[in-house]
Design a protein around this motif. Sequence first.
Motif, PDB file in Angstrom:
ATOM      1  N   THR B 415       0.821  -1.208   0.000  1.00  0.00           N
ATOM      2  CA  THR B 415       0.000   0.000   0.000  1.00  0.00           C
ATOM      3  C   THR B 415       0.857   1.262   0.000  1.00  0.00           C
ATOM      4  OG1 THR B 415      -1.647  -1.172   1.304  1.00  0.00           O
ATOM      5  CG2 THR B 415      -1.843   1.209   1.236  1.00  0.00           C
ATOM      6  N   TYR B 416       1.823   1.306   0.901  1.00  0.00           N
ATOM      7  CA  TYR B 416       2.604   2.528   1.058  1.00  0.00           C
ATOM      8  C   TYR B 416       3.530   2.759  -0.137  1.00  0.00           C
ATOM      9  CZ  TYR B 416       1.071   3.360   5.888  1.00  0.00           C
ATOM     10  OH  TYR B 416       0.334   3.658   7.006  1.00  0.00           O
ATOM     11  N   SER B 417       4.076   1.672  -0.711  1.00  0.00           N
ATOM     12  CA  SER B 417       4.939   1.866  -1.883  1.00  0.00           C
ATOM     13  C   SER B 417       4.120   2.468  -3.017  1.00  0.00           C
ATOM     14  CB  SER B 417       5.530   0.530  -2.349  1.00  0.00           C
ATOM     15  OG  SER B 417       6.101  -0.136  -1.272  1.00  0.00           O
ATOM     16  N   LEU B 418       2.940   1.902  -3.193  1.00  0.00           N
ATOM     17  CA  LEU B 418       2.045   2.389  -4.239  1.00  0.00           C
ATOM     18  C   LEU B 418       1.709   3.859  -3.998  1.00  0.00           C
ATOM     19  CD1 LEU B 418       0.488   0.902  -6.542  1.00  0.00           C
ATOM     20  CD2 LEU B 418      -1.480   0.925  -5.034  1.00  0.00           C
ATOM     21  N   LEU B 419       1.314   4.162  -2.762  1.00  0.00           N
ATOM     22  CA  LEU B 419       0.895   5.526  -2.455  1.00  0.00           C
ATOM     23  C   LEU B 419       2.046   6.511  -2.569  1.00  0.00           C
ATOM     24  CD1 LEU B 419      -1.607   5.354   0.500  1.00  0.00           C
ATOM     25  CD2 LEU B 419      -1.994   5.526  -1.946  1.00  0.00           C
ATOM     26  N   PHE B 420       3.240   6.049  -2.227  1.00  0.00           N
ATOM     27  CA  PHE B 420       4.355   6.972  -2.293  1.00  0.00           C
ATOM     28  C   PHE B 420       4.666   7.326  -3.748  1.00  0.00           C
ATOM     29  CE2 PHE B 420       8.807   8.386  -1.677  1.00  0.00           C
ATOM     30  CZ  PHE B 420       8.508   9.407  -0.794  1.00  0.00           C
ATOM     31  N   ALA B 421       4.584   6.309  -4.602  1.00  0.00           N
ATOM     32  CA  ALA B 421       4.792   6.566  -6.028  1.00  0.00           C
ATOM     33  C   ALA B 421       3.732   7.549  -6.532  1.00  0.00           C
ATOM     34  CB  ALA B 421       4.724   5.256  -6.800  1.00  0.00           C
ATOM     35  N   VAL B 422       2.492   7.330  -6.127  1.00  0.00           N
ATOM     36  CA  VAL B 422       1.399   8.199  -6.543  1.00  0.00           C
ATOM     37  C   VAL B 422       1.611   9.623  -6.016  1.00  0.00           C
ATOM     38  CG1 VAL B 422      -1.046   8.658  -6.180  1.00  0.00           C
ATOM     39  CG2 VAL B 422      -0.297   6.368  -6.744  1.00  0.00           C
ATOM     40  N   TYR B 423       2.051   9.709  -4.771  1.00  0.00           N
ATOM     41  CA  TYR B 423       2.301  11.015  -4.154  1.00  0.00           C
ATOM     42  C   TYR B 423       3.363  11.782  -4.944  1.00  0.00           C
ATOM     43  CZ  TYR B 423       4.096  14.408  -0.769  1.00  0.00           C
ATOM     44  OH  TYR B 423       4.524  15.558  -0.162  1.00  0.00           O
ATOM     45  N   LEU B 424       4.460  11.098  -5.270  1.00  0.00           N
ATOM     46  CA  LEU B 424       5.523  11.765  -6.020  1.00  0.00           C
ATOM     47  C   LEU B 424       5.022  12.182  -7.397  1.00  0.00           C
ATOM     48  CD1 LEU B 424       8.665   9.622  -5.129  1.00  0.00           C
ATOM     49  CD2 LEU B 424       8.004  11.874  -4.262  1.00  0.00           C
ATOM     50  N   TYR B 425       4.229  11.307  -8.020  1.00  0.00           N
ATOM     51  CA  TYR B 425       3.687  11.612  -9.340  1.00  0.00           C
ATOM     52  C   TYR B 425       2.838  12.887  -9.295  1.00  0.00           C
ATOM     53  CZ  TYR B 425       0.578  11.329 -13.347  1.00  0.00           C
ATOM     54  OH  TYR B 425      -0.144  11.635 -14.459  1.00  0.00           O
ATOM     55  N   PHE B 426       1.964  12.973  -8.296  1.00  0.00           N
ATOM     56  CA  PHE B 426       1.076  14.142  -8.235  1.00  0.00           C
ATOM     57  C   PHE B 426       1.811  15.406  -7.801  1.00  0.00           C
ATOM     58  CE2 PHE B 426      -2.363  11.064  -8.545  1.00  0.00           C
ATOM     59  CZ  PHE B 426      -3.232  11.736  -9.386  1.00  0.00           C
ATOM     60  N   MET B 427       2.805  15.261  -6.929  1.00  0.00           N
ATOM     61  CA  MET B 427       3.610  16.428  -6.564  1.00  0.00           C
ATOM     62  C   MET B 427       4.287  16.973  -7.813  1.00  0.00           C
ATOM     63  SD  MET B 427       3.544  17.426  -3.415  1.00  0.00           S
ATOM     64  CE  MET B 427       4.970  18.051  -2.558  1.00  0.00           C
ATOM     65  N   HIS B 428       4.868  16.063  -8.594  1.00  0.00           N
ATOM     66  CA  HIS B 428       5.541  16.428  -9.829  1.00  0.00           C
ATOM     67  C   HIS B 428       4.551  17.134 -10.767  1.00  0.00           C
ATOM     68  CE1 HIS B 428       8.456  15.967 -13.065  1.00  0.00           C
ATOM     69  NE2 HIS B 428       7.458  15.587 -13.837  1.00  0.00           N
ATOM     70  N   LYS B 429       3.371  16.564 -10.872  1.00  0.00           N
ATOM     71  CA  LYS B 429       2.351  17.098 -11.778  1.00  0.00           C
ATOM     72  C   LYS B 429       1.926  18.511 -11.344  1.00  0.00           C
ATOM     73  CE  LYS B 429      -2.143  15.672 -13.561  1.00  0.00           C
ATOM     74  NZ  LYS B 429      -3.126  14.589 -13.670  1.00  0.00           N
ATOM     75  N   LEU B 430       1.693  18.660 -10.043  1.00  0.00           N
ATOM     76  CA  LEU B 430       1.245  19.967  -9.538  1.00  0.00           C
ATOM     77  C   LEU B 430       2.317  21.022  -9.723  1.00  0.00           C
ATOM     78  CD1 LEU B 430      -0.541  18.971  -6.213  1.00  0.00           C
ATOM     79  CD2 LEU B 430      -1.583  19.869  -8.297  1.00  0.00           C
ATOM     80  N   ILE B 431       3.570  20.627  -9.501  1.00  0.00           N
ATOM     81  CA  ILE B 431       4.653  21.604  -9.612  1.00  0.00           C
ATOM     82  C   ILE B 431       4.854  21.994 -11.074  1.00  0.00           C
ATOM     83  CG2 ILE B 431       7.161  21.848  -9.398  1.00  0.00           C
ATOM     84  CD1 ILE B 431       6.818  20.326  -6.683  1.00  0.00           C
ATOM     85  N   LYS B 432       4.745  21.010 -11.967  1.00  0.00           N
ATOM     86  CA  LYS B 432       4.868  21.319 -13.391  1.00  0.00           C
ATOM     87  C   LYS B 432       3.736  22.222 -13.875  1.00  0.00           C
ATOM     88  CE  LYS B 432       6.701  18.786 -16.767  1.00  0.00           C
ATOM     89  NZ  LYS B 432       6.965  17.643 -17.644  1.00  0.00           N
ATOM     90  N   LYS B 433       2.550  21.975 -13.322  1.00  0.00           N
ATOM     91  CA  LYS B 433       1.388  22.747 -13.755  1.00  0.00           C
ATOM     92  C   LYS B 433       1.533  24.215 -13.352  1.00  0.00           C
ATOM     93  CE  LYS B 433      -3.603  22.869 -13.149  1.00  0.00           C
ATOM     94  NZ  LYS B 433      -4.477  22.741 -11.978  1.00  0.00           N
ATOM     95  N   GLY B 434       2.164  24.452 -12.224  1.00  0.00           N
ATOM     96  CA  GLY B 434       2.422  25.834 -11.808  1.00  0.00           C
ATOM     97  C   GLY B 434       1.212  26.499 -11.174  1.00  0.00           C
ATOM     98  N   PRO B 435       1.406  27.750 -10.753  1.00  0.00           N
ATOM     99  CA  PRO B 435       0.352  28.473 -10.029  1.00  0.00           C
ATOM    100  C   PRO B 435      -0.682  29.051 -10.990  1.00  0.00           C
ATOM    101  CG  PRO B 435       2.239  29.877 -10.330  1.00  0.00           C
ATOM    102  CD  PRO B 435       2.606  28.566 -10.944  1.00  0.00           C
ATOM    103  N   PRO B 436      -1.820  29.496 -10.459  1.00  0.00           N
ATOM    104  CA  PRO B 436      -2.733  30.277 -11.283  1.00  0.00           C
ATOM    105  C   PRO B 436      -2.027  31.573 -11.684  1.00  0.00           C
ATOM    106  CG  PRO B 436      -3.428  30.297  -8.974  1.00  0.00           C
ATOM    107  CD  PRO B 436      -2.295  29.333  -9.083  1.00  0.00           C
ATOM    108  N   SER B 437      -2.274  32.053 -12.915  1.00  0.00           N
ATOM    109  CA  SER B 437      -1.571  33.257 -13.362  1.00  0.00           C
ATOM    110  C   SER B 437      -2.086  34.475 -12.602  1.00  0.00           C
ATOM    111  CB  SER B 437      -1.794  33.462 -14.854  1.00  0.00           C
ATOM    112  OG  SER B 437      -3.139  33.850 -15.052  1.00  0.00           O
TER     113      SER B 437
END
Lengths: 347, 466
Positions: B415-437
């Motif tokens: 469970t935790y390995s899966l979730l950690f991978a997912v967490y990193l994926y979404f952190m990466h995604k959110l950071i790439k997406k950037g803030p509202p202009s």
Amino acid sequence: MELQLGLPLFYFLLLGFAILMYVLLDGFDLGIGILYPWFNSEAEHDHLMRSVSHVWDGNETWLVFGGVILFGAFPAAYASIASLLYLPIMLMLIGLIFRGVAFEYRFKSQRSKIWWNRAFAIGSSSAAFCQGLMLGVLVQGVDSNSLQTSSLQWLTPFSLFTGLAVMAGYALLGCTYLTMKSRGALQQKAARYGQRLLLFVMLAMLLVSLWTLYSQAPIRSRWFGGSYSVLLMLLPLTAVIAARLLFRDLGRVQRQFAAATDINSRHESRPFWLAATLFLLAFAGLVVGLYPYLLPRQLSFYAAAAPDSSLAFMLPGIVIFLPLILAYTLWGYHIFRGKVEDYEEGY
Amino acid sequence: MELDAALLSRLQFAFTVSFHIIFPSITIGLATLIAIWEGLWLKTQNPLYLQLAKFWIKPFAITFGMGVVSGIVLSYEFGTNFSEFSRLTGAVIGPLMAYEVLTAFFLEAGFLGIMLFGWQRVGPKLHFFATVVVAIGTWISAFWIIAANSWMHTPAGHIVVDGVFQVESWWQVIFNPSMPYRFSHMLLAAFITATFVVLATSAWQLRHSEHKAMARKGLSMTLWLALVLTPLQAFVGDLHGLNVKQHQPVKLAAMEGIWPERESGAPLLLFAIPDRQAEKNHFEIGIPKLASLILTHDADGELMGLKAVPADERPNVAVVFFSFRLMVGIGLLMILVAVAGAYLRWRGTLYHSRGFLTLCSYLAPSGILAVLAGWYVVEVGRQPWLVQGLVRTIDVVSPLPPERVLLSLTLFVITYSLLFAVYLYFMHKLIKKGPPSLEQLQQQRIGVKAAGYAVALAKQLKPAQE
């Protein structure tokens, strides 16, 4: 005697209050997860998730609160119950993990959305099922030698049935919450499912009560053995009346919609409170049978109680903070009052 | 191989607590930073602060969610896997955790909903208030859990009646000898962890994203913070070390790799391979007398070594020894980066130094690694005791069938390995997406583009029509 029992009794009641709050609050949001597969479109799923995404965290905190009150006030009971119910607790926790993170990730995903839908539905259902299973174990009792934790006494037809019954009960709470928080077709669906679930829940309550009375002599004599028996009969009687009103309200919501008239907002919100009343009554019935035991006929609350130094230490914290917690929790619900569509906003 | 329930229970607790600690370490500091940005925005009306707050609130939300779900597990694991420990010490530890729930968990949960979803439902000041309350909630939570943890290291204020612990003085239980040091050290660690997460992200954004103004603001602020916090942490860590020397000398001996019963003029070992069987180190590289000088303020000062206690009262020396070096190493690197940043700022080339910015962007997990390493020093260093000198870990494990613990441990690892991978994926995604202009934020402020705006407007109009 009075004084000695005073503090432990207070914590016994507090524990009951914490469990009841948990069951009512997380009950409706776990219920939403259980109902999830019966709603098909993404729009409906969005609505279901939105209706609870701002409250699930606070609701689940009552589970932690119940756990630490058991730990701090009745350490001996916490120790034996937790290790006895090892597997159901672990499976419940893992279920709660999956449905909890689903809230965060589902709204941020596209391709993986379907997996978060599954995580939410399966996680909620399995957590609710495990809780019902544990309830069943506490009702049926365990042998005194079963504290040797290798036993699998928690796995019986009865506990499997209570597992299902609690799932249905939570789903019913979820339906009544949705009736209050939605409009149109979705509301109709919730009201319709609510009526069916109500019938099943009432049947399950009846079966569990009869089975318990039949198989547990001490509980039977408690219910029928004293002059207060007549008063106790008020519990099932009130439950039947509440169920009747609940069924009628859910029916009215459907009829008013069919007749294209404005739906009376009282009929939208009252089902939730009636369902909560049913839970309250069922819980009261449970306590009547089990008092004063935390682990039936083995460990009473006063035998398991921590020393007064610990019980007294927690008291000011509870007296000061619990009213505050209730106040700001209520305020939080007030801020997000009304239908889900009306506060649609992410962060 | 024979399965050992005790070992499996310990592994499971170590694994689940290690996983959990990652998330509060980030959220404690991040909640504080978001509160600061929101406050600065209200004060200065500079939209960059709002942009920072709005950008970081999403990573904060998923990190907080991970912390919540992994934290619930811990509150039950004391009982499921260490039932005898719960029975013996419940009257001491339990009430502290009850206070944590009463004064922190409910508070955080109660105001988090408003912080995340309430932008349109409450005014900006009330929203700021909710953010501040969430931040304060995270500090209070840290206070109680560190008090409980510290008591297990330096127990005080209790008596033992029939083998069960009772409390004589709650003041002494809470403010036990190591508590003030551990609490300051942990809180600073959490602030630094978040600081470096934001620092690394800002450095990356400065090179790869279009929101350069916000990135500059974020980088500048976190570098100032790092310049203050990292040397302060070194100072507090040193005080904490002296406290360990006084109360848990065996742990200190393991940290420093000192074997002889007493050693005067002990060297500061930069590297060594401790050998438990031979009771000595191999391949020692050290600076003569420095350990004694740091810990006793005397180059020939005497330190207690591992051999002063029987072999079965010593922790796993290698784990403690290497974890300690990893933590200190990361700490020194952080100080170096903070100082280099200050120098580049003084030179006026901070925002254009590609090498420095790249280095910074690799430091995102540095705080988390240091926290984990520090945690292993503290917890492994206390073994074989669960409550220092009083309760042995091995004596208080639940008598569970090993297969059952193996099953739950396996489930947690998956469970935790899966979730950690997912967490990193979404952190990466959110950071790439950037803030509202900035334009978007402006429109949201006036309310034109705000979701829910139309409904709110309709509501206001309705009474007017009637």
